[in-house]
Write a protein that holds these residues in place. Structure first.
Motif, short mmCIF file in Angstrom:
data_model
loop_
_atom_site.label_atom_id
_atom_site.label_comp_id
_atom_site.label_asym_id
_atom_site.label_seq_id
_atom_site.Cartn_x
_atom_site.Cartn_y
_atom_site.Cartn_z
N SER A 126 0.84 -1.20 0.00
CA SER A 126 0.00 0.00 0.00
C SER A 126 0.87 1.25 0.00
CB SER A 126 -0.91 -0.02 1.23
OG SER A 126 -1.68 1.16 1.29
N GLY A 127 0.55 2.19 -0.87
CA GLY A 127 1.26 3.46 -0.92
C GLY A 127 2.49 3.45 -1.79
N ALA A 128 2.89 2.28 -2.30
CA ALA A 128 4.06 2.22 -3.17
C ALA A 128 3.71 2.70 -4.57
CB ALA A 128 4.60 0.80 -3.23
N THR A 129 4.60 3.47 -5.15
CA THR A 129 4.41 3.90 -6.54
C THR A 129 5.33 3.17 -7.50
OG1 THR A 129 5.97 5.72 -6.18
CG2 THR A 129 3.62 6.20 -5.86
N LYS A 130 6.36 2.53 -6.95
CA LYS A 130 7.24 1.71 -7.77
C LYS A 130 8.01 0.76 -6.86
CE LYS A 130 10.23 5.72 -8.19
NZ LYS A 130 10.93 6.59 -9.16
N TYR A 131 8.70 -0.18 -7.51
CA TYR A 131 9.50 -1.17 -6.79
C TYR A 131 10.90 -1.22 -7.41
CZ TYR A 131 4.92 -2.65 -5.13
OH TYR A 131 3.66 -2.66 -4.59
N PHE A 132 11.86 -1.67 -6.62
CA PHE A 132 13.22 -1.86 -7.11
C PHE A 132 13.59 -3.33 -6.92
CE2 PHE A 132 13.27 2.66 -5.71
CZ PHE A 132 13.48 3.23 -6.97
N LEU A 133 14.02 -3.96 -8.01
CA LEU A 133 14.32 -5.39 -8.02
C LEU A 133 15.82 -5.62 -8.19
CD1 LEU A 133 13.43 -8.42 -8.30
CD2 LEU A 133 13.18 -7.96 -10.76
N GLU A 135 20.24 -4.53 -11.11
CA GLU A 135 20.60 -3.91 -9.84
C GLU A 135 19.71 -2.70 -9.65
OE1 GLU A 135 24.39 -1.85 -7.47
OE2 GLU A 135 24.63 -2.54 -9.54
N ASN A 136 18.83 -2.80 -8.66
CA ASN A 136 17.91 -1.68 -8.39
C ASN A 136 17.03 -1.38 -9.60
OD1 ASN A 136 17.29 -0.10 -6.11
ND2 ASN A 136 18.17 1.71 -7.07
N LYS A 137 16.60 -2.42 -10.29
CA LYS A 137 15.77 -2.25 -11.49
C LYS A 137 14.40 -1.70 -11.10
CE LYS A 137 14.06 -4.37 -15.69
NZ LYS A 137 14.67 -3.35 -16.54
N GLU A 138 14.02 -0.61 -11.74
CA GLU A 138 12.76 0.06 -11.41
C GLU A 138 11.58 -0.59 -12.12
OE1 GLU A 138 10.78 4.42 -12.18
OE2 GLU A 138 12.85 4.37 -11.43
N ALA A 179 10.11 -1.42 -1.93
CA ALA A 179 9.01 -0.56 -2.37
C ALA A 179 9.42 0.89 -2.21
CB ALA A 179 7.75 -0.85 -1.56
N ASN A 180 8.87 1.76 -3.08
CA ASN A 180 9.26 3.17 -3.06
C ASN A 180 8.04 4.04 -3.31
OD1 ASN A 180 10.10 5.60 -5.06
ND2 ASN A 180 11.71 5.30 -3.54
N ASN A 181 8.05 5.22 -2.71
CA ASN A 181 7.12 6.29 -3.08
C ASN A 181 7.85 7.62 -2.90
OD1 ASN A 181 6.97 6.92 -0.33
ND2 ASN A 181 4.98 5.92 -0.04
N ILE A 182 7.13 8.70 -3.00
CA ILE A 182 7.76 10.03 -2.93
C ILE A 182 8.45 10.26 -1.60
CG2 ILE A 182 5.68 11.19 -2.08
CD1 ILE A 182 6.40 13.54 -3.91
#
Length: 332
Positions: A124-131, A147-150, A175-178
């Protein structure tokens, strides 16, 4: 009429989850300002402590004690201790969301010899992920491009490709957001499938009979089962009933039965493992034996009897295309 100008409200700065800085222009002769903050753009209600809040001669104020990921509105008035201006324009600002929780990495799926699908829980609240993907469980090195693939939300899976067959890989996600980036997820390991086995080598048939033969082939490394084709056509444009892609298990021979006598057949084999199915083996031809034809003739001849006397006997000679046998019919 008012003798003091109205300030111009400016965009908020220093926005966090629970605060922001409200800004406005300076007004000549103003000795103080009044700030309103609300969650309603008509200011029908006010944030506690921010209804007509008096600010000295500053042109900014830190608004705190707010709720994350919430829209707020503010406006300002200037005063010279005698007059107070009209309300300024209204500025809207949304506080930052909380930094998302770490995803839960899930087992991979759609595994092939050169790819797999990495999966994880939606946050919840994530706008993107890093793999991250690595051949090392401590991620001391990374697979090129991973590495840190968006990966944009709401996707919660990604197909990792360009890999080496029969190799172990590890992946993790954030997980990432602003507001920022979460901690790492748990780590998942996955082994790519091996390459399909090489084509088996079909060998000569054995135990050939009128209506059957045993098809034979050599083992193919890493194969766990084989498929057999039998046809009366060398190009396998048709198949013997029951012998098109017949699963014969992990055997290296198979008894092919129910055939016609004196007929040429062809067979070929394919090997399979978890990575796929090989190409066709070489083709072996085999001709079933002809049917047995029996016929008999009766002949008469003298034969040495008991006591040395000659006897006249009648014999039946039975002959077929495989054997000749003599049967004594009359003795006397």
């Amino acid at each position: 009429s008012f003798s003091i100008n109205t300030p111009t409200a400016k965009q908020a700065t220093n926005i966090t989850q629970t605060s922001f800085t409200a800004n406005w222009s300076s007004v000549n002769n103003a000795t103080k300002y009044f700030l309103d903050v609300s969650t309603k753009n008509d200011f029908s209600t006010f944030v506690s402590g921010y209804e007509n809040k008096q600010i000295g001669g500053d042109t900014l104020d830190v608004v705190s004690g707010l709720t994350p990921n919430t829209s707020y509105f503010y406006r300002v008035r200037a005063s010279d201790d005698t007059y107070t201006s009209f309300n300024s324009n209204i500025i809207s600002v949304t506080t930052l969301p909380n930094i998302p929780n770490a995803p839960i990495a899930k087992s991979s799926s759609n595994i092939t010899n050169s790819s797999f699908r990495a999966n994880w829980s939606s946050v919840s609240g994530a706008t993107k992920y890093f793999l991250d993907v690595s051949t090392q469980s401590n991620f001391s090195t990374f697979i090129t491009g991973y590495e840190n693939k968006e990966i944009a939300s709401p996707d919660s899976n990604y197909t990792v490709s360009g890999l080496i067959a029969n190799s172990i890989y590890f992946y993790r996600v954030r997980a990432n957001n602003i507001a920022g980036t979460s901690d790492y997820s748990n780590t998942i390991s996955v082994t790519t499938y091996p390459n399909p086995p090489i084509e088996p080598n079909a060998t000569a048939a054995t135990n050939v009979a009128q209506t059957s033969f045993v098809a034979n082939w050599e083992a193919s490394i890493s194969a766990y089962k084989y498929y057999l084709d039998v046809s009366t056509q060398s190009d396998f444009s048709t198949f013997v009933v029951g012998y098109q892609n017949k699963d014969v298990g992990n055997n290296l021979s198979f008894n092919v039965s129910g055939l016609n006598s004196n007929t040429t057949y062809y067979y070929r084999v394919r090997a399979e493992n978890i990575g796929g199915i090989s190409g066709n083996s070489n083709v072996i031809s085999v001709t079933t034996f002809p049917s047995i034809t029996k016929y008999g003739i009766i002949v008469n001849e003298w034969s040495q009897g008991s006591g040395g006397a000659k006897e006249w006997v009648e014999l039946l000679i039975v002959e077929d295309n495989l054997n000749i046998q003599n049967f004594k019919l009359i003795d006397g």
